[in-house]
Design an enzyme around this catalytic site. Structure first.
Site, PDB file in Angstrom:
ATOM      1  N   GLY A 131       0.839  -1.180   0.000  1.00  0.00           N
ATOM      2  CA  GLY A 131       0.000   0.000   0.000  1.00  0.00           C
ATOM      3  C   GLY A 131       0.875   1.232   0.000  1.00  0.00           C
ATOM      4  N   ARG A 270     -34.069  22.296  14.989  1.00  0.00           N
ATOM      5  CA  ARG A 270     -34.251  21.422  16.138  1.00  0.00           C
ATOM      6  C   ARG A 270     -34.402  22.247  17.411  1.00  0.00           C
ATOM      7  NH1 ARG A 270     -35.880  16.498  18.143  1.00  0.00           N
ATOM      8  NH2 ARG A 270     -34.410  15.677  19.701  1.00  0.00           N
ATOM      9  N   GLN A 338     -22.519  15.164  16.004  1.00  0.00           N
ATOM     10  CA  GLN A 338     -22.795  15.527  17.391  1.00  0.00           C
ATOM     11  C   GLN A 338     -23.927  16.542  17.463  1.00  0.00           C
ATOM     12  OE1 GLN A 338     -21.077  13.782  19.473  1.00  0.00           O
ATOM     13  NE2 GLN A 338     -21.793  14.609  21.428  1.00  0.00           N
ATOM     14  N   GLU A 365      -4.453   7.369  -1.542  1.00  0.00           N
ATOM     15  CA  GLU A 365      -3.527   8.319  -2.195  1.00  0.00           C
ATOM     16  C   GLU A 365      -2.514   8.868  -1.189  1.00  0.00           C
ATOM     17  OE1 GLU A 365      -4.866  10.910  -5.238  1.00  0.00           O
ATOM     18  OE2 GLU A 365      -6.631   9.690  -5.681  1.00  0.00           O
TER      19      GLU A 365
END
Length: 385
Positions: A131, A270, A338, A365
């Site tokens: 990798g 909310r 959150q 990448e």
């Protein structure tokens, strides 16, 4: 320093926003749940010119500068990073590399197809055992007895666009030199006998993206399938990834911007304890942290685009942008979740997907740790590799 967008750049960004609202946003939840983006999006991306940005019109491209490319990539990332990945890989890693390193006949054959969305490219570098250590790849290309072809054996892993692609920009070892020496690049059509592909399911994020494992068993390609000089494959890969990190950074800005938009919108709607949660200081703190990360990541990314367009060295700046923007996208999505509270954990709301998509940005990448090594080497002149 003038940070205002010009008329053309503003128009391109608006075009991308309209495209996302029309072609992507209505389908994001369904694509994520199905683990499959509707493949018709590729032709649509080509038709609107997004797969040809920065490519010369001579080869079917739509021109434009790298800042315009970043603006489009940001908007696609804001809509769905799975779609953003299609463009970042096929255009950013494959078509741009062919434009930079290809012979005239390779450009004439592949670029008009790639820019139109008639063909799609994938970038065959990562392997099951390599990798971050890309110089140790094991895939091997051996020239046949008469020298007219190469026979390739090996495998590649986590290849974006892998099962959709028509051509693989494939990296294989053609010499016996240690490390990156002896690595060459090839353009391998995916219908070549001996090349098989397997879709990788069950990913944490980018679930709609066609991610694959490629297996090459005696895959025979003509010698003129090589891209660039023999033994220069590692240099070709690293030059592609330097610009690719700019694209990833722009996509991360899009994720962070989407997180900010969602958090601000939800906090204003909310209500708790008789008033909108946006009125509470700790919620404002979460939102302000996201906003600062968005602006900082965007400016670092635009700086890279400016350096590229002015022909100046940009690789270290790209690593800085990719490092900061990818980590910022994770923070932004987490903070937005959150703000949403328990509703953020339900996929009918956007922030859970944003967090899942953001997490992989710190890995591919070049991981965040690799970016730090690259930056440290540039500053000290001492290599860790």
């Amino acid at each position: 320093m003038n940070l205002d967008l010009d008329e053309e750049q503003t128009a391109v960004r608006q075009l991308a926003r309209d495209f996302v609202g029309r072609e992507i946003a209505p389908h994001v939840i369904d694509w994520d749940r199905a683990e499959n983006v509707d493949r018709s999006i590729v032709k649509k991306l080509g038709a609107v010119g997004f797969l040809g940005l920065t490519i010369d019109e001579e080869y079917g491209g739509s021109g434009g500068d790298h800042l315009a490319y970043c603006l489009v990539t940001e908007e696609l990332g804001r809509g769905d990073s799975s779609v953003r990945g299609i463009v970042s890989v096929s255009l950013g890693l494959v078509a741009k590399t062919i434009a930079a390193w290809g012979r005239a006949e390779q450009k004439r054959y592949w670029l008009p197809r790639l820019t139109a969305g008639e063909a799609l490219g994938c970038f065959g570098l990562t392997e099951p055992g390599t990798g971050s250590d890309a110089g140790s790849l094991a895939t091997r290309a051996v020239r046949d007895a008469d020298g007219g072809a190469y026979v390739i054996n090996g495998s590649k892993m986590f290849i974006t666009n892998g099962t959709w692609a028509d051509v693989v920009l494939l990296f294989a070892r053609t010499g016996d030199g240690p490390g990156h020496r002896g690595v060459s690049a090839f353009l391998v059509p995916t219908d070549t006998p001996g090349l098989t592909r397997r879709t990788i399911h069950g990913k944490l994020g980018l679930r709609g993206q066609a991610t694959a494992e490629l297996v090459l068993e005696d895959v025979r390609v003509p010698a003129d399938a090589m891209l660039g000089p023999e033994g220069k494959g590692f240099s070709i890969a690293m030059s592609a990834l330097a610009k690719g990190r700019m694209s990833v950074a722009a996509g991360c800005v899009g994720i962070a911007q989407a997180a900010l938009d969602a958090a601000v919108g939800y906090a204003g709607e909310r209500e708790q304890f008789g008033k909108p949660i946006a009125s509470y200081q700790l919620v404002q703190e979460l939102i302000s942290d996201i906003a600062v990360d968005v602006d900082a990541a965007r400016l670092l990314t635009w700086r890279v685009a400016d350096l590229v367009d002015r022909g100046e060295e940009f690789a270290t700046a790209a690593s800085k942008a990719k490092l900061f923007a990818s980590e910022a996208a994770v923070r932004a999505a987490n903070n937005a979740l959150q703000v949403f509270g328990g509703y953020g954990y339900i996929d009918e709301y956007p922030v859970g997907k944003l967090l899942r998509d953001a997490r992989v940005m710190t890995l591919y990448e070049g991981t965040s740790q690799i970016q730090k090594l690259i930056i440290g080497r540039a500053l000290t002149g001492v290599s860790a590799f």
